[in-house]
Design a protein around this motif. Sequence first.
Motif, PDB file in Angstrom:
ATOM      1  N   THR A   6       0.911  -1.255   0.069  1.00  0.00           N
ATOM      2  CA  THR A   6       0.043  -0.127  -0.111  1.00  0.00           C
ATOM      3  C   THR A   6       0.774   1.266   0.037  1.00  0.00           C
ATOM      4  O   THR A   6       1.942   1.096   0.373  1.00  0.00           O
ATOM      5  N   PRO A   7       0.486   2.190  -0.565  1.00  0.00           N
ATOM      6  CA  PRO A   7       1.066   3.817  -0.328  1.00  0.00           C
ATOM      7  C   PRO A   7       0.622   4.626   0.750  1.00  0.00           C
ATOM      8  O   PRO A   7      -0.361   4.025   1.518  1.00  0.00           O
ATOM      9  N   TYR A   8       1.203   5.598   1.004  1.00  0.00           N
ATOM     10  CA  TYR A   8       0.945   6.578   2.130  1.00  0.00           C
ATOM     11  C   TYR A   8      -0.399   7.396   1.957  1.00  0.00           C
ATOM     12  O   TYR A   8      -0.606   7.849   2.959  1.00  0.00           O
ATOM     13  N   ALA A  11      11.596   0.544   5.975  1.00  0.00           N
ATOM     14  CA  ALA A  11      12.031   2.002   5.402  1.00  0.00           C
ATOM     15  C   ALA A  11      12.245   1.768   3.989  1.00  0.00           C
ATOM     16  O   ALA A  11      12.108   2.873   3.290  1.00  0.00           O
ATOM     17  N   GLY A  12      12.727   0.821   3.470  1.00  0.00           N
ATOM     18  CA  GLY A  12      12.862   0.491   1.969  1.00  0.00           C
ATOM     19  C   GLY A  12      11.818  -0.612   1.237  1.00  0.00           C
ATOM     20  O   GLY A  12      10.990  -1.081   1.913  1.00  0.00           O
ATOM     21  N   PRO A  13      12.217  -0.787  -0.076  1.00  0.00           N
ATOM     22  CA  PRO A  13      11.153  -1.628  -0.549  1.00  0.00           C
ATOM     23  C   PRO A  13      11.537  -3.224  -0.389  1.00  0.00           C
ATOM     24  O   PRO A  13      10.971  -3.880  -0.793  1.00  0.00           O
ATOM     25  N   LEU A  59       8.162 -10.262  -0.832  1.00  0.00           N
ATOM     26  CA  LEU A  59       6.793 -10.645  -1.232  1.00  0.00           C
ATOM     27  C   LEU A  59       6.508 -10.975  -2.529  1.00  0.00           C
ATOM     28  O   LEU A  59       5.905 -11.982  -2.979  1.00  0.00           O
ATOM     29  N   THR A  60       6.676 -10.070  -3.512  1.00  0.00           N
ATOM     30  CA  THR A  60       6.355 -10.219  -4.885  1.00  0.00           C
ATOM     31  C   THR A  60       7.281 -11.443  -5.555  1.00  0.00           C
ATOM     32  O   THR A  60       6.680 -11.713  -6.580  1.00  0.00           O
ATOM     33  N   ASN A  61       8.374 -11.489  -4.835  1.00  0.00           N
ATOM     34  CA  ASN A  61       9.212 -12.536  -5.608  1.00  0.00           C
ATOM     35  C   ASN A  61       8.874 -14.079  -4.980  1.00  0.00           C
ATOM     36  O   ASN A  61       9.389 -15.124  -5.481  1.00  0.00           O
ATOM     37  N   GLY A  78      -0.084   2.140  -5.810  1.00  0.00           N
ATOM     38  CA  GLY A  78       1.080   2.975  -5.765  1.00  0.00           C
ATOM     39  C   GLY A  78       1.321   3.392  -6.999  1.00  0.00           C
ATOM     40  O   GLY A  78       0.521   3.686  -7.777  1.00  0.00           O
ATOM     41  N   SER A  79       2.662   3.824  -7.344  1.00  0.00           N
ATOM     42  CA  SER A  79       2.919   4.529  -8.326  1.00  0.00           C
ATOM     43  C   SER A  79       2.915   3.707  -9.728  1.00  0.00           C
ATOM     44  O   SER A  79       3.029   2.223  -9.456  1.00  0.00           O
ATOM     45  N   THR A  80       2.585   4.102 -10.881  1.00  0.00           N
ATOM     46  CA  THR A  80       2.907   3.427 -11.946  1.00  0.00           C
ATOM     47  C   THR A  80       4.186   2.759 -12.322  1.00  0.00           C
ATOM     48  O   THR A  80       4.463   1.537 -12.370  1.00  0.00           O
ATOM     49  N   SER A 108     -16.975  -0.003  -7.677  1.00  0.00           N
ATOM     50  CA  SER A 108     -15.635  -0.434  -7.674  1.00  0.00           C
ATOM     51  C   SER A 108     -14.784   0.735  -8.354  1.00  0.00           C
ATOM     52  O   SER A 108     -15.240   1.605  -8.942  1.00  0.00           O
ATOM     53  N   PHE A 109     -13.391   0.548  -8.204  1.00  0.00           N
ATOM     54  CA  PHE A 109     -12.620   1.623  -8.318  1.00  0.00           C
ATOM     55  C   PHE A 109     -11.348   1.013  -8.917  1.00  0.00           C
ATOM     56  O   PHE A 109     -10.885   0.001  -8.660  1.00  0.00           O
ATOM     57  N   GLY A 110     -10.729   1.813 -10.134  1.00  0.00           N
ATOM     58  CA  GLY A 110      -9.593   1.207 -10.750  1.00  0.00           C
ATOM     59  C   GLY A 110      -9.383   1.910 -11.963  1.00  0.00           C
ATOM     60  O   GLY A 110     -10.151   2.706 -12.449  1.00  0.00           O
TER      61      GLY A 110
END
Length: 484
Positions: free
Chosen positions: A155-157, A214-216, A222-224, A235-237, A452-454
Amino acid sequence: MPPTPRRAKLLIDGRLVETETTFSSTNPATGDIVGHAPDATAAEAEAAVAAARRAFDTTAWSTDVDLRVRCLRQLHQVLLDHADELRELLIAEAGAPRMTTHATQLDEPIGIVAYYADLLGTYPLTEELGVIESRGRKHRRWVEKEAAGVVAAITPYNYPVQIALAKIAPALAAGCTIVLKGPPDTPLVTQALGELIHDHTDIPAGVVNVLSGAGPESGEALTNHPDVDMVTFTGSTATGRRIMEAAAKTVKRTFLELGGKSAMIVLDDADLGLTAMASAFMICSHAGQGCAITSRVLVPRDKHDAFVEQASTFLQGINPGDPNDPATYMGPLISERQRDKVHGLVERAVAAGAKLVTGGEKVDPGWFYKPTLLTNVAPDSEIAQEEVFGPVLVVIAYDTVDDAVRIANDSIYGLSGAVFGADNERAIAVARRIRTGTLSVNGGYYFGGDASFGGYKQSGIGREGGVPGFEEFLESKVFAAVVG
Ligand code: NAD
């Protein structure tokens, strides 16, 4: 006396865990330390995935609908009971103006949890396809919907509670287990969700795990991870592209809610004062840090100057101020880094020939930025194409409605938009031509648990909220049995 800085903990496998290393979370309005958050390592991300995997594979969570409905109702009540605690954290950590916490930042999103508890009680998880005859036998066929599995939610801030709940609630309703990884800029409020789940709900150990970093690195872990079945990311594109690439290695189901550069089209018969006011309040909403904000306004050429004059008057009347004050509409940007990014885009736009009508100034102390209006902007220029994520409005003149539709659609993004005009039907007809996931006509408000949103195009893949937002977390299995 300022409140004692909070010390947050990770939630892993039903236990609140402290880490060796922490990072500080700063109040963007004052620079004060709000608290310290755990800096999760890849090993802690691994432990969280293992817990979610175990809870999914070896407990009744994914199959016990009654348990899930009960836990969702309990979570809803807990969020209502502790809303004021979350409210103070959102104000201090995200710089969210207090008035917005009574709407989109907090009080409205809590309703998402109740919406999914209700939906789970009525949604048909099985569907009969009927009996067919084939090869001399009768075959009954039916579909069962079941949980997608272990979900990584990143999630983003900017709307940390709303976005976390929009992922957690439908995922839990579907029977998934989750590792939520919150944003580095607002870790405390995200961890507070984990602490509430731990302290006050019967959600079984391992079903929800919450990480901050603090970082990615923990997000990347998780994504790996091969044991994660699905990634839901907001989040950002740019980050979305990296996540999709990482998830591709294990062909994870990938849901993306990304950036936007939404357009507001002002038709020639629109009330100019009303639309000027709407555009000013929209761009200053959470200091422009909203993905669906209309940051480009397209105005008929003969009305351009009058519109710019009125919009700049409204913008000059919105003073960025203390988010704690119930009367403040616009607070700070999240960080110095974000404010420098916004200011850099404005400076480059001016250097490229844009006219700075108002704003373009930093306001200290804190990371405040004056509401800004730029005009004389080419539709293909950086400032008209890039997501700024700050209170920076660009006004572009158009000649015909076809022209306006073309400029609105001339973007890599397709998240949201607005049309204003005296004739609702005509405005709706124009709105239909815009390729975005949501559209507001004459100020219509689309947010709600059931909507729904997207995004289209590079604004994302999939839909959050409503029934489609539930189905994102479901797999579909077709059965066939010989019956005669
Ligand atoms: P961001 O992309 O910088 O970070 C979002 C999250 O991704 C953070 O938790 C971050 O730690 C994590 N992350 C970063 N790199 C990662 C990687 N390689 N692997 C895994 N995780 C990684 O976004 P931000 O600055 O926090 O938020 C602002 C952006 O979010 C804007 O672009 C905005 O448009 C977008 N946004 C979109 C929506 C929507 O619904 N479409 C809603 C809100 C915000």
